[in-house]
Design an enzyme around this catalytic site. Structure first.
Site, PDB file in Angstrom:
ATOM      1  N   GLY A   1      18.746 -21.938 -28.512  1.00 23.33           N
ATOM      2  CA  GLY A   1      18.726 -22.604 -29.422  1.00 23.33           C
ATOM      3  C   GLY A   1      17.425 -22.000 -30.347  1.00 23.33           C
TER       4      GLY A   1
ATOM      5  N   ASP B   1      10.572 -38.217 -32.037  1.00 21.09           N
ATOM      6  CA  ASP B   1      11.245 -37.238 -32.877  1.00 21.09           C
ATOM      7  C   ASP B   1      12.331 -37.010 -31.283  1.00 21.09           C
ATOM      8  OD1 ASP B   1      12.435 -36.095 -34.631  1.00 21.09           O
ATOM      9  OD2 ASP B   1      12.286 -33.982 -33.935  1.00 21.09           O
TER      10      ASP B   1
END
Length: 230
Positions: free
Chosen positions: A47, A163
């Site tokens: 990713g 986050d």
């Protein structure tokens, strides 16, 4: 003395940059990481994040790891690497990503992390054939809450993740959730409850149905860059 100084500089020019392990757990060199990932072959690509790429790798002893390589041409990547090292160096909890090692030289920065075979929570939540029943979802919620409890209240220095979202929650072979990606983390000094940040994370993730207080926190974070454990 001058001649000696020039001689030493000349000798050092031919040497490779010194690689540093920021965690002092075990040393894994740039060369070993290249071998483990087949020179970062696309078949091992897991990713892409805001500041780099993640690859699957297999070390000499057979351990499967995730190698997070920071794109040093990306603005903020160097700061993100430093923040993640600073945060993860002293964090130890069953619901946080485990760091095996790091590799750092002037031209390359990477973290070697425990591989999570079940990927991230986002994939499971939005997959058409997702098998997450209500019990497993509650288990994952408890895992995430346990991680935040540790970060906010049980660690010597309160840690604000900044986050937290499904793509940053990884799942191990037993579907135990691990909070990951501490690149935007802020550490609160003992006298602080709020810290200022210039790097904002994923503003649009928080659900809108939590009432005026959460909306106020979003406004503080989004417009003023004020982050806190709230």
């Amino acid at each position: 003395m001058s001649l000696g100084f020039v001689y030493l500089r000349y000798r050092r020019k031919g040497k490779s940059p010194i690689e540093v392990d920021m965690f002092a757990k075990e040393r894994i060199s740039f060369y070993k990481l290249s071998q483990a990932t087949d020179n970062y072959d696309e078949r091992n690509f897991l990713g892409k994040g805001s500041f780099g790429f993640v690859y699957k790798g297999t070390l000499d002893d057979g351990r499967v790891v995730a190698v997070k390589v920071f794109d040093l041409h990306s603005e903020g990547a160097l700061m993100s690497f430093g923040a993640e090292c600073e945060a993860l160096r002293n964090l130890h909890h069953q619901n946080l990503t485990k760091v095996i090692s790091s590799c750092s030289n002037p031209d390359f920065k990477a973290l070697v992390l425990e591989f999570m075979p079940n990927g991230n929570l986002e994939k499971w939540l939005y997959a058409i054939d997702s098998s997450l029943d209500i019990i497993k979802r509650l288990d994952i919620l408890v895992d995430g809450a346990s991680a935040l409890q540790y970060l906010h209240y049980e660690h010597a220095t309160p840690v604000v993740h900044c986050d937290l979202k499904p793509s940053n929650v990884l799942l191990d072979e037993d579907m135990v959730a691990r909070v990951s990606d501490f690149g935007l983390t802020k550490l609160l000094a003992p006298e602080e409850s709020i810290v200022y940040t210039q790097t904002l994370a994923t503003l649009c993730y928080l659900a809108p149905a939590y009432g005026k207080r959460v909306l106020a926190i979003l406004v503080e974070y989004g417009s003023e860059g004020l982050a806190s454990t709230k």
